[in-house]
Design a protein around this motif. Structure first.
Motif, PDB file in Angstrom:
ATOM      1  N   TYR A  48     -30.400 -57.660   2.705  1.00 54.25           N
ATOM      2  CA  TYR A  48     -29.936 -56.632   3.613  1.00 54.25           C
ATOM      3  C   TYR A  48     -31.091 -56.134   4.472  1.00 54.25           C
ATOM      4  CZ  TYR A  48     -31.733 -53.276   0.137  1.00 54.25           C
ATOM      5  OH  TYR A  48     -32.527 -52.572  -0.740  1.00 54.25           O
ATOM      6  N   TYR A  50     -32.071 -52.668   7.176  1.00 55.36           N
ATOM      7  CA  TYR A  50     -31.692 -51.378   7.742  1.00 55.36           C
ATOM      8  C   TYR A  50     -32.220 -51.180   9.159  1.00 55.36           C
ATOM      9  CZ  TYR A  50     -29.313 -49.932   3.596  1.00 55.36           C
ATOM     10  OH  TYR A  50     -28.405 -49.852   2.574  1.00 55.36           O
ATOM     11  N   ILE A  99     -28.697 -42.833   4.719  1.00 50.38           N
ATOM     12  CA  ILE A  99     -28.941 -43.909   3.770  1.00 50.38           C
ATOM     13  C   ILE A  99     -27.675 -44.483   3.168  1.00 50.38           C
ATOM     14  CG2 ILE A  99     -31.200 -42.985   3.167  1.00 50.38           C
ATOM     15  CD1 ILE A  99     -29.933 -41.936   0.564  1.00 50.38           C
ATOM     16  N   TRP A 100     -26.523 -43.841   3.357  1.00 45.05           N
ATOM     17  CA  TRP A 100     -25.334 -44.337   2.695  1.00 45.05           C
ATOM     18  C   TRP A 100     -24.585 -45.325   3.560  1.00 45.05           C
ATOM     19  CZ3 TRP A 100     -25.741 -43.662  -2.159  1.00 45.05           C
ATOM     20  CH2 TRP A 100     -26.415 -42.520  -2.634  1.00 45.05           C
ATOM     21  N   VAL A 101     -23.882 -46.227   2.900  1.00 44.16           N
ATOM     22  CA  VAL A 101     -23.197 -47.308   3.590  1.00 44.16           C
ATOM     23  C   VAL A 101     -21.815 -46.860   4.019  1.00 44.16           C
ATOM     24  CG1 VAL A 101     -22.307 -49.648   3.329  1.00 44.16           C
ATOM     25  CG2 VAL A 101     -24.463 -49.011   2.275  1.00 44.16           C
TER      26      VAL A 101
ATOM     27  N   ARG B  31     -19.628 -42.563  -4.265  1.00 44.12           N
ATOM     28  CA  ARG B  31     -19.931 -42.154  -2.888  1.00 44.12           C
ATOM     29  C   ARG B  31     -18.813 -42.575  -1.936  1.00 44.12           C
ATOM     30  NH1 ARG B  31     -23.719 -38.509  -1.723  1.00 44.12           N
ATOM     31  NH2 ARG B  31     -23.715 -39.432   0.363  1.00 44.12           N
ATOM     32  N   PHE B  34     -13.866 -48.572  -0.942  1.00 50.93           N
ATOM     33  CA  PHE B  34     -13.410 -49.304   0.241  1.00 50.93           C
ATOM     34  C   PHE B  34     -12.328 -50.301  -0.163  1.00 50.93           C
ATOM     35  CE2 PHE B  34     -17.014 -47.783   2.619  1.00 50.93           C
ATOM     36  CZ  PHE B  34     -18.063 -47.739   1.710  1.00 50.93           C
ATOM     37  N   GLN B  91     -19.166 -47.715  -3.736  1.00 51.81           N
ATOM     38  CA  GLN B  91     -20.582 -47.380  -3.600  1.00 51.81           C
ATOM     39  C   GLN B  91     -20.838 -46.148  -4.452  1.00 51.81           C
ATOM     40  OE1 GLN B  91     -22.182 -45.850   0.138  1.00 51.81           O
ATOM     41  NE2 GLN B  91     -23.979 -47.131  -0.184  1.00 51.81           N
ATOM     42  N   SER B  92     -21.927 -46.190  -5.221  1.00 52.97           N
ATOM     43  CA  SER B  92     -22.211 -45.080  -6.130  1.00 52.97           C
ATOM     44  C   SER B  92     -23.616 -44.543  -5.898  1.00 52.97           C
ATOM     45  CB  SER B  92     -22.070 -45.557  -7.575  1.00 52.97           C
ATOM     46  OG  SER B  92     -23.137 -46.422  -7.895  1.00 52.97           O
ATOM     47  N   ASN B  93     -23.923 -43.496  -6.653  1.00 56.40           N
ATOM     48  CA  ASN B  93     -25.259 -42.910  -6.568  1.00 56.40           C
ATOM     49  C   ASN B  93     -26.309 -43.732  -7.284  1.00 56.40           C
ATOM     50  OD1 ASN B  93     -24.575 -40.617  -5.089  1.00 56.40           O
ATOM     51  ND2 ASN B  93     -23.810 -39.608  -6.930  1.00 56.40           N
ATOM     52  N   TYR B  97     -29.071 -46.933  -2.407  1.00 54.25           N
ATOM     53  CA  TYR B  97     -28.033 -46.730  -1.410  1.00 54.25           C
ATOM     54  C   TYR B  97     -27.453 -48.019  -0.877  1.00 54.25           C
ATOM     55  CZ  TYR B  97     -32.360 -47.183   1.272  1.00 54.25           C
ATOM     56  OH  TYR B  97     -33.574 -47.589   1.744  1.00 54.25           O
ATOM     57  N   GLN B  98     -28.119 -49.144  -1.144  1.00 57.31           N
ATOM     58  CA  GLN B  98     -27.602 -50.378  -0.614  1.00 57.31           C
ATOM     59  C   GLN B  98     -26.539 -51.002  -1.499  1.00 57.31           C
ATOM     60  OE1 GLN B  98     -30.274 -50.037  -2.299  1.00 57.31           O
ATOM     61  NE2 GLN B  98     -30.497 -51.708  -3.742  1.00 57.31           N
ATOM     62  N   LYS B  99     -26.295 -50.422  -2.661  1.00 57.10           N
ATOM     63  CA  LYS B  99     -25.472 -51.118  -3.642  1.00 57.10           C
ATOM     64  C   LYS B  99     -23.991 -50.815  -3.452  1.00 57.10           C
ATOM     65  CE  LYS B  99     -25.122 -52.244  -8.506  1.00 57.10           C
ATOM     66  NZ  LYS B  99     -25.169 -53.667  -8.165  1.00 57.10           N
ATOM     67  N   VAL B 100     -23.249 -51.834  -3.054  1.00 55.08           N
ATOM     68  CA  VAL B 100     -21.795 -51.782  -2.984  1.00 55.08           C
ATOM     69  C   VAL B 100     -21.286 -52.871  -3.917  1.00 55.08           C
ATOM     70  CG1 VAL B 100     -19.767 -52.073  -1.531  1.00 55.08           C
ATOM     71  CG2 VAL B 100     -21.790 -50.909  -0.623  1.00 55.08           C
TER      72      VAL B 100
END
Lengths: 115, 112
Positions: A48, A50, A99-101, B31, B34, B91-93, B97-100
């Protein structure tokens, strides 16, 4: 409709060859991603970014590398393809500050077969 | 570790026969959840984002709902063009932050 493009759509290549999968988006998104998906399996994040000059490895270990020299372009390279790399590769991008997706927009995917 | 489980794996419906798809999740601080639709040989297409328990969203014949442990995608009077694989992702805490985390999907087939 999402404006994110992947080329090629299908690729059959011999073992040991170097390949680059292209991904471009015209939405101006800072966040871009590469996922790997095998039939009937979940998507796994392999890389990924950013923003320009920002790249990180994802959850799934991968022998591929990526670069992000321009906002719109996020190519993935395999230096030496192997049969274990056979899979579908999906590129995605998302917007949003912070920072959130947010929701991701996906390309059509590249189906890679290494023989 | 975040986990997403979708059920059933496959669902076959007659045109007009309403049903629901389930997405159960275990995360450390949700968070966002989807829903995506994926047609064969194509990338996933975004449908909905849900952020908190009790939230509902609708789009044509689809309605997504969220509780603290699961989400449902209700399909009302489906048509053959609704046939696709429906993916759930969270997506969680935890994990940065990149983790889906994606589920494996429910493959829906609507018979005319």
């Amino acid at each position: 409709e999402a404006d994110i493009y992947q080329t090629p759509r299908y690729l059959v290549i011999g073992t040991g060859k170097k390949i680059t999968l292209e991904c471009s988006q015209t939405m101006g998104h800072d966040k871009m991603y590469w996922y790997q998906q095998d039939p009937g399996m979940e998507l796994h994040l392999i890389h990924y970014s950013y923003g320009v000059n920002s790249t990180e490895k994802g959850d799934l270990s991968s022998e591929s590398t990526v670069s992000r020299i321009r906002t719109e372009h996020f190519p993935l390279t395999l230096e030496s393809a192997r049969p274990s790399h056979t899979s579908q590769y999906l590129c995605a991008s998302s917007a949003g500050a912070g920072i959130w997706v947010t929701e991701a927009f996906f390309g059509q995917g590249t189906r890679l077969t290494v023989v | 570790e975040d986990q997403v489980t979708q059920s059933p794996e496959a669902l076959r419906l007659q045109e007009g026969e309403s049903s629901s798809l389930n997405c159960s999740y275990t995360v450390s601080g949700l968070r966002g959840l989807f829903w995506y639709r994926q047609d064969p040989g194509k990338g996933p297409e975004f449908l909905f984002t849900l952020y908190s328990a009790g939230e509902e969203k609708e789009k044509e014949r689809l309605k997504a709902t969220l509780t603290k442990k699961e989400s449902f995608l209700h399909i009302t009077a489906p048509k053959p063009e609704d046939s696709a694989t429906y993916l759930c992702a969270v997506q969680s805490n935890s994990g940065g932050y990149q983790k889906v985390t994606f589920g494996t999907g429910t493959k829906l087939q609507v018979i005319p």
